[in-house]
Design a protein around this motif. Structure first.
Motif, PDB file in Angstrom:
ATOM      1  N   LEU A   1      28.940  41.842  43.339  1.00 21.12           N
ATOM      2  CA  LEU A   1      28.586  40.798  44.290  1.00 21.12           C
ATOM      3  C   LEU A   1      29.434  40.832  45.561  1.00 21.12           C
ATOM      4  O   LEU A   1      28.929  40.607  46.649  1.00 21.12           O
ATOM      5  N   LEU A   2      30.733  41.076  45.408  1.00 18.40           N
ATOM      6  CA  LEU A   2      31.612  41.112  46.589  1.00 18.40           C
ATOM      7  C   LEU A   2      31.756  42.523  47.159  1.00 18.40           C
ATOM      8  O   LEU A   2      32.346  42.679  48.233  1.00 18.40           O
ATOM      9  N   SER A   3      31.306  43.521  46.443  1.00 16.56           N
ATOM     10  CA  SER A   3      31.431  44.917  46.866  1.00 16.56           C
ATOM     11  C   SER A   3      32.875  45.298  47.151  1.00 16.56           C
ATOM     12  O   SER A   3      33.181  45.993  48.110  1.00 16.56           O
ATOM     13  N   ARG A   4      33.796  44.837  46.299  1.00 12.37           N
ATOM     14  CA  ARG A   4      35.214  45.131  46.431  1.00 12.37           C
ATOM     15  C   ARG A   4      35.664  45.923  45.221  1.00 12.37           C
ATOM     16  O   ARG A   4      35.330  45.560  44.087  1.00 12.37           O
ATOM     17  N   PRO A   5      36.405  46.966  45.391  1.00 10.21           N
ATOM     18  CA  PRO A   5      36.843  47.761  44.231  1.00 10.21           C
ATOM     19  C   PRO A   5      37.979  47.078  43.472  1.00 10.21           C
ATOM     20  O   PRO A   5      38.884  46.489  44.065  1.00 10.21           O
ATOM     21  N   LEU A   6      37.925  47.164  42.168  1.00  9.26           N
ATOM     22  CA  LEU A   6      39.039  46.754  41.323  1.00  9.26           C
ATOM     23  C   LEU A   6      39.852  48.006  41.017  1.00  9.26           C
ATOM     24  O   LEU A   6      39.323  49.107  40.991  1.00  9.26           O
ATOM     25  N   PRO A   7      41.145  47.843  40.761  1.00  6.72           N
ATOM     26  CA  PRO A   7      41.965  49.038  40.436  1.00  6.72           C
ATOM     27  C   PRO A   7      41.515  49.695  39.163  1.00  6.72           C
ATOM     28  O   PRO A   7      40.970  49.126  38.300  1.00  6.72           O
TER      29      PRO A   7
ATOM     30  N   GLY B   1      43.799  51.093  35.314  1.00  3.97           N
ATOM     31  CA  GLY B   1      42.522  50.539  35.719  1.00  3.97           C
ATOM     32  C   GLY B   1      42.180  49.227  35.046  1.00  3.97           C
ATOM     33  O   GLY B   1      42.585  48.959  33.909  1.00  3.97           O
ATOM     34  N   TYR B   2      41.421  48.415  35.762  1.00  4.46           N
ATOM     35  CA  TYR B   2      41.042  47.080  35.294  1.00  4.46           C
ATOM     36  C   TYR B   2      40.177  47.137  34.040  1.00  4.46           C
ATOM     37  O   TYR B   2      40.432  46.400  33.076  1.00  4.46           O
TER      38      TYR B   2
ATOM     39  N   ILE C   1      34.050  39.116  35.566  1.00  7.35           N
ATOM     40  CA  ILE C   1      34.937  39.301  36.720  1.00  7.35           C
ATOM     41  C   ILE C   1      34.626  40.626  37.401  1.00  7.35           C
ATOM     42  O   ILE C   1      34.530  40.695  38.633  1.00  7.35           O
ATOM     43  N   TRP C   2      34.461  41.688  36.616  1.00 11.05           N
ATOM     44  CA  TRP C   2      34.121  42.985  37.195  1.00 11.05           C
ATOM     45  C   TRP C   2      32.798  42.900  37.960  1.00 11.05           C
ATOM     46  O   TRP C   2      32.685  43.387  39.078  1.00 11.05           O
ATOM     47  N   LEU C   3      31.795  42.266  37.354  1.00  9.32           N
ATOM     48  CA  LEU C   3      30.495  42.130  37.996  1.00  9.32           C
ATOM     49  C   LEU C   3      30.607  41.345  39.305  1.00  9.32           C
ATOM     50  O   LEU C   3      30.049  41.749  40.331  1.00  9.32           O
ATOM     51  N   PHE C   4      31.333  40.255  39.274  1.00 14.27           N
ATOM     52  CA  PHE C   4      31.460  39.413  40.456  1.00 14.27           C
ATOM     53  C   PHE C   4      32.188  40.140  41.584  1.00 14.27           C
ATOM     54  O   PHE C   4      31.736  40.142  42.729  1.00 14.27           O
ATOM     55  N   ILE C   5      33.308  40.785  41.256  1.00 18.40           N
ATOM     56  CA  ILE C   5      34.116  41.445  42.288  1.00 18.40           C
ATOM     57  C   ILE C   5      33.473  42.748  42.749  1.00 18.40           C
ATOM     58  O   ILE C   5      33.292  42.972  43.949  1.00 18.40           O
ATOM     59  N   GLU C   6      33.145  43.620  41.813  1.00 15.77           N
ATOM     60  CA  GLU C   6      32.620  44.942  42.172  1.00 15.77           C
ATOM     61  C   GLU C   6      31.209  44.888  42.755  1.00 15.77           C
ATOM     62  O   GLU C   6      30.927  45.535  43.753  1.00 15.77           O
TER      63      GLU C   6
END
Length: 141
Positions: free
Chosen positions: A135-141, A93-94, A128-133
């Motif tokens: 704002l973009l609503s995309r899951p990180l591994p 996990g990230y 990065i987690w905040l921006f991706i998870e």
């Protein structure tokens, strides 16, 4: 026009930027109809930065340079560390691996100031987690 290491690096950056822009990003990102930013926006921005920066690097004349094997060995070490880090992110996990990977890279680069170690190992992965998870609503591994 003589071929120097700067020109080779510039042409490689242009090539990778074009591959990212026209091949990798279109096939590796999803098309979604939600969120205020599309998943391909940031890779496209990065691709254009690589293309423009590579063009600037390839276009500026420079002196021929020899191979510095010590620097080459360091670059290979960083590359292997990043590949292992990406493998670990995929498995653990990230949020667990990214701060440790960032800290390891900064320590190998010689950074010893606590403020920058904290910023690079805690604040940047969190952003990065905040921006991706979020704002973009995309899951990180």
């Amino acid at each position: 026009m003589s071929i120097t290491s700067d020109r080779v690096a510039g042409f490689c950056s242009i090539f990778f930027g074009l591959v990212l822009l026209f091949w990798l990003t279109p096939f590796a990102t999803e098309t979604v109809d939600y969120g205020w930013m599309r998943p391909k926006t940031l890779p496209d921005i990065l691709a254009w930065i690589l293309i423009f920066a590579g063009s600037a690097l390839a276009g500026v004349p420079s002196e021929p340079a020899g191979i510095n094997f010590l620097l080459f060995g360091k670059a290979v070490t960083y590359f292997v560390l990043i590949v292992l880090g990406l493998f670990a992110i995929a498995h653990f996990g990230y949020l667990l691996v990214a701060p440790l990977l960032a800290l390891a890279i900064m320590l190998l680069l010689g950074e010893r100031r606590w403020f920058w170690l904290f910023t690079g190992a805690v604040l940047v992965p969190a952003a990065i987690w905040l921006f991706i998870e979020i704002l973009l609503s995309r899951p990180l591994p």
